[in-house]
Write a protein that holds these residues in place. Structure first.
Motif, short mmCIF file in Angstrom:
data_model
loop_
_atom_site.label_atom_id
_atom_site.label_comp_id
_atom_site.label_asym_id
_atom_site.label_seq_id
_atom_site.Cartn_x
_atom_site.Cartn_y
_atom_site.Cartn_z
N GLU A 184 41.42 70.73 35.10
CA GLU A 184 41.02 70.07 36.35
C GLU A 184 40.65 71.16 37.35
O GLU A 184 41.01 72.33 37.18
N PRO A 185 39.93 70.81 38.43
CA PRO A 185 39.44 71.86 39.34
C PRO A 185 40.56 72.71 39.92
O PRO A 185 41.62 72.21 40.29
N GLY A 186 40.29 74.02 40.02
CA GLY A 186 41.16 74.88 40.80
C GLY A 186 41.11 74.43 42.25
O GLY A 186 40.09 73.93 42.74
N ARG A 187 42.23 74.58 42.95
CA ARG A 187 42.28 74.14 44.36
C ARG A 187 41.35 74.98 45.23
O ARG A 187 41.00 76.12 44.91
N VAL A 188 40.98 74.45 46.37
CA VAL A 188 40.12 75.18 47.31
C VAL A 188 40.78 76.47 47.73
O VAL A 188 40.11 77.48 47.99
N ASN A 191 44.46 78.33 44.26
CA ASN A 191 45.67 78.12 43.47
C ASN A 191 45.41 77.25 42.26
O ASN A 191 44.43 76.51 42.19
N VAL A 192 46.35 77.30 41.32
CA VAL A 192 46.40 76.34 40.23
C VAL A 192 47.44 75.29 40.58
O VAL A 192 48.17 75.42 41.56
N VAL A 193 47.52 74.24 39.77
CA VAL A 193 48.43 73.13 40.06
C VAL A 193 49.67 73.26 39.19
O VAL A 193 49.59 73.19 37.96
N THR A 194 50.81 73.45 39.83
CA THR A 194 52.07 73.57 39.12
C THR A 194 52.89 72.29 39.17
O THR A 194 53.89 72.17 38.46
N ALA A 195 52.49 71.32 39.99
CA ALA A 195 53.16 70.02 40.04
C ALA A 195 52.20 68.99 40.60
O ALA A 195 51.37 69.29 41.47
N LEU A 355 50.36 73.25 32.39
CA LEU A 355 49.83 73.82 33.62
C LEU A 355 48.47 73.18 33.88
O LEU A 355 47.71 72.92 32.95
N CYS A 356 48.16 72.94 35.15
CA CYS A 356 46.95 72.18 35.50
C CYS A 356 46.16 72.90 36.60
O CYS A 356 46.59 73.91 37.14
N GLY A 357 44.97 72.36 36.88
CA GLY A 357 44.12 72.95 37.91
C GLY A 357 43.60 74.31 37.52
O GLY A 357 43.40 75.19 38.37
N LEU A 358 43.32 74.50 36.22
CA LEU A 358 42.92 75.81 35.71
C LEU A 358 41.41 75.99 35.64
O LEU A 358 40.94 77.04 35.21
N GLY A 359 40.66 74.98 36.04
CA GLY A 359 39.21 75.09 36.03
C GLY A 359 38.70 75.95 37.17
O GLY A 359 39.47 76.43 38.02
N PRO A 360 37.39 76.19 37.21
CA PRO A 360 36.80 76.89 38.34
C PRO A 360 37.14 76.21 39.65
O PRO A 360 37.41 75.01 39.71
N ILE A 361 37.13 76.97 40.72
CA ILE A 361 37.51 76.45 42.04
C ILE A 361 36.45 75.48 42.54
O ILE A 361 35.25 75.73 42.43
N GLY A 362 36.90 74.36 43.09
CA GLY A 362 35.98 73.37 43.64
C GLY A 362 36.68 72.47 44.63
O GLY A 362 37.89 72.58 44.87
#
Length: 392
Positions: A184-188, A191-195, A355-362
């Protein structure tokens, strides 16, 4: 920047080879991103979602990566790609969904575009950029001869509407996984998503009895009144400190202003942080809906979709490995909690490190302004691939 080293070992030693293979691939990655974005693939557009799948299948097959298609009559087929391991054992599992929230015809009005290092288009970050990262991660691992363990990727087709058909495949695949990584997209923030929160949506249907509101009001039983009383109780379940929110976002009912309403409906959104909260809240919601708030009325509750939470304890093992991998390619990264839901919650709730949010930042997903930062494309994919190498 993290001081954690990438663990040593046969697979960890391949990390630098994988990173090097990915280093010159930006143009190829962007070209694939454009190709995928320029295919309409709304969740209910099976043909479009499967068209995205065909591009993925052909590209991986050209590199000798086997893809198995798991047919779905109503939504996009599920694709399972695998790079075998030289030894075997539990595999690393990549997740990605091919569907978007955008209806057919959106691409004709608003195709892929680029301004400097920023790309725009329907689904560009959520999550077609993540699909590209998964594809190139598989290709990189295949190019260096594979790891000791297999690497599997699932490409599903209905995440944006609750993963009703994707969830069983995701949960089945998770049972054989040593770790799950969702692009899923990396945060603006970078960061990545840990929860992540879990969430559920419900439809509430209330029946009553019609009556003339002036002549024989007392003979009626207002479904709208019953629903209104339930909404007050449902909203009272919100507990910000505990991370719980309830929101009735849609209501409708009744026939005319001078008729006691014989029917009413509502749609409820629920968000929660833990599995324990989910079980308690579902019981409370069911009790509220079942209660006869107005004599002569009755109500039913139907679950539309459920996402389970990604609790922080389930990302705790993988996050330091990702930080070390990111440091090895030149960027620092933090972990972040988000109220949004994703397929990663299904695997985490089974106890599999996730672990989530590992995609490119968007950012600005699900809007006409959705964007992806192209300068994050290669390093985020390198960090993803290096993390997989490190989990041996």
């Amino acid at each position: 920047m993290s001081s954690l080293p990438i663990p040593t070992g046969i697979d960890a030693a391949l990390a630098q080879k994988v990173i090097a293979w990915l280093s010159p691939r930006f143009d190829e990655m962007e070209a694939l991103l454009k190709r995928l974005v320029d295919i309409d693939s709304g969740s209910y557009d099976k043909a479009g979602v499967d068209a995205v799948g065909a591009v993925i299948t052909d590209l991986l097959a050209a590199d000798g990566i086997a893809v198995t298609r798991l047919p779905n009559a109503d939504f996009g087929d599920v694709l399972r790609a695998e790079v075998p391991g030289t030894v075997g054992g539990p595999y690393a599992l990549l997740l990605g969904h091919r569907d978007t929230v955008f209806t057919k015809g959106t691409v004709a009005k608003r195709p892929y575009s680029r301004e400097g290092d920023t790309a725009f288009g329907p689904g560009v970050c959520d999550m077609k950029a993540g699909l590209v990262s998964n594809i190139f991660t598989l290709r990189a691992i295949k190019a260096v001869g594979g790891l000791s363990f297999p690497v599997v990727a699932l490409f599903t087709g209905d995440e944006e509407i609750g993963s009703g058909t994707g969830r069983p495949h995701i949960e089945e695949a998770a049972k054989g996984a040593r770790a799950v990584l969702n692009t899923e997209p990396g945060r603006v923030s970078g960061n990545v998503v840990t929860a992540r929160k879990g969430g559920a949506s419900f439809r509430i249907s209330v029946t009553g009895k019609a009556a003339h509101s002036g002549v024989n009001h007392a003979e009626g039983a207002s479904a709208i009144e019953a629903l209104a009383r339930k909404i007050v109780k449902l909203h009272a379940l919100t507990d910000y400190a505990a991370g719980i929110t309830t929101n009735v976002g849609v209501i409708k009912g009744g026939n005319t202003h001078n008729t006691v309403a014989p029917w009413a409906e509502a749609e409820l959104d629920l968000r929660f942080v833990t599995l324990e909260q989910h079980a308690t809240l579902e019981a409370q919601i069911a009790a509220i809906v079942a209660a006869e708030d107005v004599p002569g009325t009755a109500a039913t509750l139907a679950t539309k979709a459920v996402f389970l939470p990604l609790e922080a304890e389930h990302s705790a093992e993988l996050f330091p490995l990702y930080q070390a991998a990111a440091a090895s390619v030149g960027f620092a990264v933090g972990g972040e909690f988000t109220g949004g839901c994703a397929d990663s919650g299904f695997t985490a709730s089974l106890g599999v490190p996730t672990l989530c949010g590992l995609g490119p930042i968007g950012g600005k997903a699900h809007t006409d302004e959705e964007f992806c930062r192209l300068d994050s494309f290669v390093p985020r994919t390198q960090a993803l691939a290096a993390t997989i190498c490190a989990i041996a």
